[in-house]
Design a protein around this motif. Sequence first.
Motif, PDB file in Angstrom:
ATOM      1  N   CYS A   1       0.885  -1.073  -0.065  1.00  0.00           N
ATOM      2  CA  CYS A   1       0.208   0.080   0.002  1.00  0.00           C
ATOM      3  C   CYS A   1       1.057   1.159  -0.056  1.00  0.00           C
ATOM      4  CB  CYS A   1      -0.904   0.093   1.140  1.00  0.00           C
ATOM      5  SG  CYS A   1      -2.076  -1.242   1.010  1.00  0.00           S
ATOM      6  N   ARG A   2       1.929   1.244   0.634  1.00  0.00           N
ATOM      7  CA  ARG A   2       2.690   2.366   0.910  1.00  0.00           C
ATOM      8  C   ARG A   2       4.132   2.184   0.542  1.00  0.00           C
ATOM      9  NH1 ARG A   2       5.589   5.364   4.929  1.00  0.00           N
ATOM     10  NH2 ARG A   2       5.184   3.833   6.358  1.00  0.00           N
ATOM     11  N   VAL A   3       4.739   2.859  -0.387  1.00  0.00           N
ATOM     12  CA  VAL A   3       5.919   3.041  -0.987  1.00  0.00           C
ATOM     13  C   VAL A   3       6.985   3.764   0.033  1.00  0.00           C
ATOM     14  CG1 VAL A   3       7.650   3.736  -2.708  1.00  0.00           C
ATOM     15  CG2 VAL A   3       5.318   3.227  -3.352  1.00  0.00           C
ATOM     16  N   THR A   4       8.152   2.983   0.326  1.00  0.00           N
ATOM     17  CA  THR A   4       9.151   3.505   0.989  1.00  0.00           C
ATOM     18  C   THR A   4      10.354   3.932   0.383  1.00  0.00           C
ATOM     19  OG1 THR A   4       9.684   1.153   1.651  1.00  0.00           O
ATOM     20  CG2 THR A   4       8.367   2.250   3.101  1.00  0.00           C
ATOM     21  N   PHE A   5      10.844   3.087  -0.458  1.00  0.00           N
ATOM     22  CA  PHE A   5      12.045   3.168  -1.234  1.00  0.00           C
ATOM     23  C   PHE A   5      12.056   2.843  -2.700  1.00  0.00           C
ATOM     24  CE2 PHE A   5      13.591   2.456   3.102  1.00  0.00           C
ATOM     25  CZ  PHE A   5      14.423   3.407   3.331  1.00  0.00           C
ATOM     26  N   GLY A   6      12.762   3.605  -3.495  1.00  0.00           N
ATOM     27  CA  GLY A   6      12.861   3.512  -4.932  1.00  0.00           C
ATOM     28  C   GLY A   6      14.019   4.218  -5.393  1.00  0.00           C
ATOM     29  N   ARG A   7      13.633   4.624  -6.730  1.00  0.00           N
ATOM     30  CA  ARG A   7      15.004   5.504  -7.404  1.00  0.00           C
ATOM     31  C   ARG A   7      14.045   6.618  -7.998  1.00  0.00           C
ATOM     32  NH1 ARG A   7      18.084   6.563 -11.768  1.00  0.00           N
ATOM     33  NH2 ARG A   7      20.193   6.913 -11.399  1.00  0.00           N
ATOM     34  N   TRP A   8      14.176   8.000  -7.517  1.00  0.00           N
ATOM     35  CA  TRP A   8      13.432   9.118  -8.437  1.00  0.00           C
ATOM     36  C   TRP A   8      14.477  10.185  -8.572  1.00  0.00           C
ATOM     37  CZ3 TRP A   8      11.714   6.704  -3.853  1.00  0.00           C
ATOM     38  CH2 TRP A   8      10.367   6.039  -4.179  1.00  0.00           C
ATOM     39  N   ILE A   9      14.353  10.747  -9.839  1.00  0.00           N
ATOM     40  CA  ILE A   9      15.185  11.631 -10.287  1.00  0.00           C
ATOM     41  C   ILE A   9      14.197  12.857 -10.249  1.00  0.00           C
ATOM     42  CG2 ILE A   9      16.701  12.697 -12.173  1.00  0.00           C
ATOM     43  CD1 ILE A   9      17.172   9.878 -13.049  1.00  0.00           C
ATOM     44  N   SER A  10      14.613  13.877  -9.505  1.00  0.00           N
ATOM     45  CA  SER A  10      13.768  15.349  -9.448  1.00  0.00           C
ATOM     46  C   SER A  10      13.827  16.084 -10.669  1.00  0.00           C
ATOM     47  CB  SER A  10      13.972  16.002  -8.073  1.00  0.00           C
ATOM     48  OG  SER A  10      13.597  17.302  -7.983  1.00  0.00           O
ATOM     49  N   MET A  11      12.675  16.454 -11.517  1.00  0.00           N
ATOM     50  CA  MET A  11      12.428  17.392 -12.302  1.00  0.00           C
ATOM     51  C   MET A  11      13.010  18.411 -11.937  1.00  0.00           C
ATOM     52  SD  MET A  11       9.379  18.130 -14.926  1.00  0.00           S
ATOM     53  CE  MET A  11       8.870  19.390 -14.152  1.00  0.00           C
ATOM     54  N   TYR A  12      12.825  19.020 -10.696  1.00  0.00           N
ATOM     55  CA  TYR A  12      13.216  20.390 -10.140  1.00  0.00           C
ATOM     56  C   TYR A  12      14.786  20.607 -10.188  1.00  0.00           C
ATOM     57  CZ  TYR A  12       8.170  21.135  -9.527  1.00  0.00           C
ATOM     58  OH  TYR A  12       6.734  21.195  -9.705  1.00  0.00           O
ATOM     59  N   SER A  13      15.377  19.455  -9.633  1.00  0.00           N
ATOM     60  CA  SER A  13      16.841  19.648  -9.367  1.00  0.00           C
ATOM     61  C   SER A  13      17.858  18.758 -10.052  1.00  0.00           C
ATOM     62  CB  SER A  13      16.957  19.510  -7.937  1.00  0.00           C
ATOM     63  OG  SER A  13      16.770  18.032  -7.453  1.00  0.00           O
ATOM     64  N   GLY A  14      17.297  17.797 -10.520  1.00  0.00           N
ATOM     65  CA  GLY A  14      18.130  16.557 -11.080  1.00  0.00           C
ATOM     66  C   GLY A  14      18.573  15.853 -10.126  1.00  0.00           C
ATOM     67  N   GLU A  15      18.503  15.824  -8.782  1.00  0.00           N
ATOM     68  CA  GLU A  15      19.100  15.093  -7.718  1.00  0.00           C
ATOM     69  C   GLU A  15      18.309  13.699  -7.894  1.00  0.00           C
ATOM     70  OE1 GLU A  15      21.757  15.708  -5.913  1.00  0.00           O
ATOM     71  OE2 GLU A  15      21.767  17.641  -6.960  1.00  0.00           O
ATOM     72  N   VAL A  16      19.312  12.520  -7.603  1.00  0.00           N
ATOM     73  CA  VAL A  16      18.505  11.235  -7.433  1.00  0.00           C
ATOM     74  C   VAL A  16      18.145  11.237  -5.714  1.00  0.00           C
ATOM     75  CG1 VAL A  16      18.886   8.990  -7.508  1.00  0.00           C
ATOM     76  CG2 VAL A  16      19.901  10.515  -9.394  1.00  0.00           C
TER      77      VAL A  16
END
Length: 222
Positions: free
Chosen positions: A126-141
């Motif tokens: 039901c609830r996500v805790t971890f993954g890998r996201w690249i922020s569109m606003y900063s480019g940070e992972v």
Amino acid sequence: MKKNTLKAILFFLILSFLPLNAASIIKKSKSDICHAPDTEYYSRTKNFTLYDTLDQCLASGGRLPKGQSYTSQPKPKVASETSGKYSRDEFGRGWADEDGDCQNTRQEILISLSTAPVRFTNDRECRVTFGRWISMYSGEVIFDASKLDIDHIVPLKWAWDNGADKWSKEKRERFANDPANLVAVEASLNRQKGAKGPDEWLPPRNQTQYKARFERVWRTYR
């Protein structure tokens, strides 16, 4: 009997069968002068076009007789579906779970935007805790879901102030949960942005992409 005389007789016969407030009907002469019932030339005007109000007559290209003035009457306000004051609840109470699978819009956005398989708090997923996201606003992972906000590219309050207050409740809820208007970004940048539009705030990175997404959503919902 002359045509003009017949027209005048028919006009006054019609008036005699109308409610009293219909006597405010306006005559526009062939010279485009708008005559109200209480004016000097009203009864003398034989060739005319009828209008319900003086505003309508003037809007059609008519004009007042010389020496007369008139203040347009304000249009009556139409009661809206809402009180006029912005509230997040006007866009639904939090994130929706339309398919009832226990994953609300936030979780579904995290899943769809992660560039690696996500992990959940339990077997129900039901609830996500971890993954890998690249922020569109900063480019940070970013790997920790708790450090992410799901941002409305077109902010809800900005939308409210620019026309969404006139929408139905169903349309506002659809807008608030539309993936085209949602992105996973750092909580700090989301809160820095607040309810600002692109004329007041732009992200540190990918500004062209951000403005294009904003315009896309704006054009979709008008």
